[in-house]
Motif scaffolding. Structure first.
Motif, mmCIF file in Angstrom:
data_model
loop_
_atom_site.group_PDB
_atom_site.id
_atom_site.type_symbol
_atom_site.label_atom_id
_atom_site.label_comp_id
_atom_site.label_asym_id
_atom_site.label_seq_id
_atom_site.Cartn_x
_atom_site.Cartn_y
_atom_site.Cartn_z
ATOM 1 N N ASP A 59 -38.991 10.437 34.334
ATOM 2 C CA ASP A 59 -37.861 10.225 33.135
ATOM 3 C C ASP A 59 -37.335 11.638 32.667
ATOM 4 N N ARG A 60 -37.966 12.685 33.294
ATOM 5 C CA ARG A 60 -37.414 13.941 32.680
ATOM 6 C C ARG A 60 -37.705 15.210 33.695
ATOM 7 N N MET A 61 -36.787 16.429 33.502
ATOM 8 C CA MET A 61 -37.079 17.546 34.100
ATOM 9 C C MET A 61 -37.124 18.651 33.276
ATOM 10 N N ARG A 62 -37.907 19.765 33.687
ATOM 11 C CA ARG A 62 -37.829 21.133 33.017
ATOM 12 C C ARG A 62 -36.452 21.807 33.491
ATOM 13 N N VAL A 63 -36.188 22.728 32.366
ATOM 14 C CA VAL A 63 -34.905 23.077 32.342
ATOM 15 C C VAL A 63 -34.838 24.501 32.674
ATOM 16 N N SER A 64 -33.948 24.917 33.614
ATOM 17 C CA SER A 64 -33.621 26.361 33.694
ATOM 18 C C SER A 64 -32.343 26.755 33.200
ATOM 19 N N HIS A 65 -32.344 27.855 32.464
ATOM 20 C CA HIS A 65 -30.846 28.374 32.049
ATOM 21 C C HIS A 65 -30.304 29.358 32.762
ATOM 22 N N MET A 66 -29.026 29.356 32.784
ATOM 23 C CA MET A 66 -28.341 30.385 33.733
ATOM 24 C C MET A 66 -27.597 31.475 32.733
ATOM 25 N N LEU A 67 -27.821 32.678 32.966
ATOM 26 C CA LEU A 67 -27.452 33.744 32.203
ATOM 27 C C LEU A 67 -26.345 34.575 32.888
ATOM 28 N N GLY A 68 -25.253 34.495 32.092
ATOM 29 C CA GLY A 68 -23.846 34.871 32.920
ATOM 30 C C GLY A 68 -24.072 36.514 32.317
ATOM 31 N N PHE A 69 -23.210 37.378 33.045
ATOM 32 C CA PHE A 69 -22.818 38.784 32.927
ATOM 33 C C PHE A 69 -22.906 39.218 31.664
ATOM 34 N N ASP A 70 -23.518 40.183 31.369
ATOM 35 C CA ASP A 70 -23.494 40.953 30.084
ATOM 36 C C ASP A 70 -24.165 42.071 29.954
ATOM 37 N N GLU A 71 -24.341 43.001 29.102
ATOM 38 C CA GLU A 71 -25.380 44.056 28.968
ATOM 39 C C GLU A 71 -26.824 43.547 28.905
ATOM 40 N N PRO A 72 -27.740 44.257 29.550
ATOM 41 C CA PRO A 72 -28.994 43.960 29.527
ATOM 42 C C PRO A 72 -29.651 43.267 28.146
ATOM 43 N N SER A 73 -29.300 44.063 27.067
ATOM 44 C CA SER A 73 -29.924 43.666 25.875
ATOM 45 C C SER A 73 -29.368 42.340 25.427
ATOM 46 N N ALA A 74 -27.999 42.095 25.746
ATOM 47 C CA ALA A 74 -27.349 40.988 25.266
ATOM 48 C C ALA A 74 -28.247 39.671 26.031
ATOM 49 N N VAL A 104 -31.067 39.614 27.333
ATOM 50 C CA VAL A 104 -32.522 39.592 27.064
ATOM 51 C C VAL A 104 -32.479 38.544 25.772
ATOM 52 N N ALA A 105 -31.490 38.995 24.771
ATOM 53 C CA ALA A 105 -31.271 38.216 23.586
ATOM 54 C C ALA A 105 -31.014 36.899 23.655
ATOM 55 N N GLU A 106 -30.288 36.603 24.797
ATOM 56 C CA GLU A 106 -29.755 35.024 24.763
ATOM 57 C C GLU A 106 -30.756 34.474 25.553
ATOM 58 N N ALA A 107 -31.773 35.043 26.518
ATOM 59 C CA ALA A 107 -32.805 34.187 26.964
ATOM 60 C C ALA A 107 -33.874 34.203 25.808
ATOM 61 N N GLU A 108 -34.207 34.924 24.828
ATOM 62 C CA GLU A 108 -35.032 34.516 23.975
ATOM 63 C C GLU A 108 -34.555 33.724 22.933
ATOM 64 N N ARG A 109 -33.226 33.468 22.688
ATOM 65 C CA ARG A 109 -32.898 32.621 21.990
ATOM 66 C C ARG A 109 -32.890 31.134 22.553
ATOM 67 N N MET A 110 -32.835 31.231 23.862
ATOM 68 C CA MET A 110 -33.077 29.827 24.652
ATOM 69 C C MET A 110 -34.571 29.540 24.481
ATOM 70 N N ARG A 111 -35.254 30.581 24.588
ATOM 71 C CA ARG A 111 -36.796 30.184 24.708
ATOM 72 C C ARG A 111 -37.388 29.661 23.405
ATOM 73 N N GLY A 144 -37.263 26.092 24.100
ATOM 74 C CA GLY A 144 -38.600 26.060 24.729
ATOM 75 C C GLY A 144 -38.193 26.439 26.613
ATOM 76 N N ILE A 145 -37.107 26.942 26.749
ATOM 77 C CA ILE A 145 -36.975 27.178 28.140
ATOM 78 C C ILE A 145 -37.540 28.489 28.559
ATOM 79 N N THR A 146 -38.333 28.268 29.883
ATOM 80 C CA THR A 146 -39.100 29.444 30.386
ATOM 81 C C THR A 146 -38.447 29.948 31.551
ATOM 82 N N THR A 147 -37.541 29.305 32.266
ATOM 83 C CA THR A 147 -37.152 29.694 33.364
ATOM 84 C C THR A 147 -35.598 30.055 33.479
ATOM 85 N N PHE A 148 -34.987 31.313 34.078
ATOM 86 C CA PHE A 148 -33.997 31.797 33.738
ATOM 87 C C PHE A 148 -33.321 32.050 35.061
#
Ligand code: MUC
Ligand code: MG
Length: 367
Positions: free
Chosen positions: A127-142, A144-151, A155-159
């Protein structure tokens, strides 16, 4: 359970954070809500996301093809006549998201009529799946910050990192920054949306060889037949065919031709009926499968998780289920939530989605 009416309602919801990638960018979700009505009073829903840069569809085109061709072809059929629906819609070439939304709305209506969930109807594995989040084009720091916010927030740990820019160092720097920031705490893979040549892809993958990537997806065009085979042969990670392998026949051709070694299944473009065929083919061929995202809203994401949860093979890997988090709003009365890195299917009949009438009034574009 006869189909009496099919509605195609265009709506537009702005993105809070636009998604940019090698083949295009999306700032506003200009999708089409499809509602299939049956004579037992049940209404099934699904959404079609036009992606002109991938399939050539537009919002106005989806509404037109449903109103003028597809609705008359399915009205009068039973909700159980899914194979006939598939055959009739297949007489028209192209239009994958328009066809798929009708197919999925029919499955939703069928589930509601039988009082079972779509996931159970399809296969009912989990009844569920783990989630992978898609990171669109930006500067590396932005990024990384977006991935950190998602984690932190979800709790997302796949990008999945969008790549395919020139110079390729714009992208390899991002992947390196993500790995340096997170260490082994996250899984990473890359999707080029055909932006690089085969040689550029090979060079970039060599440069990222120490970064522990899970997969590479559509780094270069499948139309560059020999170049793509040459690339795929030298990689030590599965190469996912996404937009190059929409139909089961495409999958067969790309895999047997050596142009890919894994596939993405997107319910937005193959619905439930064709996604089932693709799943069975992948199982037979022994392929890795990732449930992909067509930059879907909440309804589309619910369709993806409903299908992905139905089978062992499709629920094995994290699914791309979180693009809706970048939208400023949505149509569902009860918003989807990604919690502890997972998205669950809705309990209850069909897809379990209810459309908020006030939100639909606000965002629909046909009045
Ligand atoms: C993806 O996986 O490629 C971007 C273009 C498209 O067709 O789908 C999205 C995501
Ligand atoms: Mg892709």
């Amino acid at each position: 359970m006869k189909i009496t009416r099919v509605e195609a309602i265009p709506f537009a919801i702005p993105y809070r954070k636009p998604l940019k990638f090698a083949s295009g960018e999306v700032h506003v979700a200009e999708h089409v809500l499809v509602r299939v009505h049956a004579d037992n009073g049940v209404v099934g829903v699904a959404e079609a996301p036009p992606r002109p840069f991938t399939y050539g569809e537009t919002q106005a085109g989806i509404v037109a093809v449903i109103d003028s061709l597809f609705a008359p072809q399915v009205i009068g059929l039973s909700l159980l006549d899914r194979e006939t629906v598939h055959t009739r819609l297949a007489r028209t070439v192209g239009n994958p998201t328009a066809k798929s939304a009708i197919d999925m709305a029919i499955w939703d209506a069928l589930g509601r009529s039988l009082d079972v969930s779509v996931t159970e109807l399809l296969g009912g594995y989990t009844d569920r799946m783990r989630v992978s989040h898609m990171l669109g084009f930006d500067e590396p720091s932005a990024m990384v910050a977006e991935a950190e916010r998602m984690r932190e927030t979800h709790g997302i740990t796949t990008f999945k990192v969008k790549v395919g820019r020139r110079p390729a160092s714009l992208d390899t720097a991002v992947v390196r920054a993500l790995r340096e920031h997170f260490g082994d705490a996250v899984d990473l893979y890359v999707d080029g949306n055909r932006g690089w040549t085969a040689a550029e892809s090979a060079r970039a993958m060599r440069e990222m060889a120490d970064l522990g990537l899970l997969f590479a997806e559509e780094l270069c065009p499948a139309d560059d037949v020999l170049g793509r085979r040459w690339l795929v042969r030298q990689l030590d990670v599965p190469f996912i065919a996404d937009e190059s392998a929409v139909t089961p026949a495409d999958v067969t051709r790309e895999i047997l031709g050596g142009s890919a070694t894994a596939i993405s299944i997107k319910t937005a473009r193959t619905g439930f009926t064709r996604s089932q065929r693709t799943h069975h083919l992948a199982e037979g061929l022994g392929l890795e499968v990732v449930m992909g995202n067509q930059i879907d809203g909440q309804l589309g994401s619910l369709c993806t998780v409903a299908f992905g949860s139905a089978y062992e093979l499709t629920s094995r890997r994290p699914g791309e289920l979180s693009n809706f988090l970048d939208m400023s709003d949505d149509l569902l009365t009860e918003p989807l939530r990604v919690v502890d890195g997972e998205l669950t299917v809705r309990p209850g009949a069909g897809l379990g989605a209810e459309i908020d009438p006030g939100k639909l009034r606000h965002y629909r574009q046909d009045h």
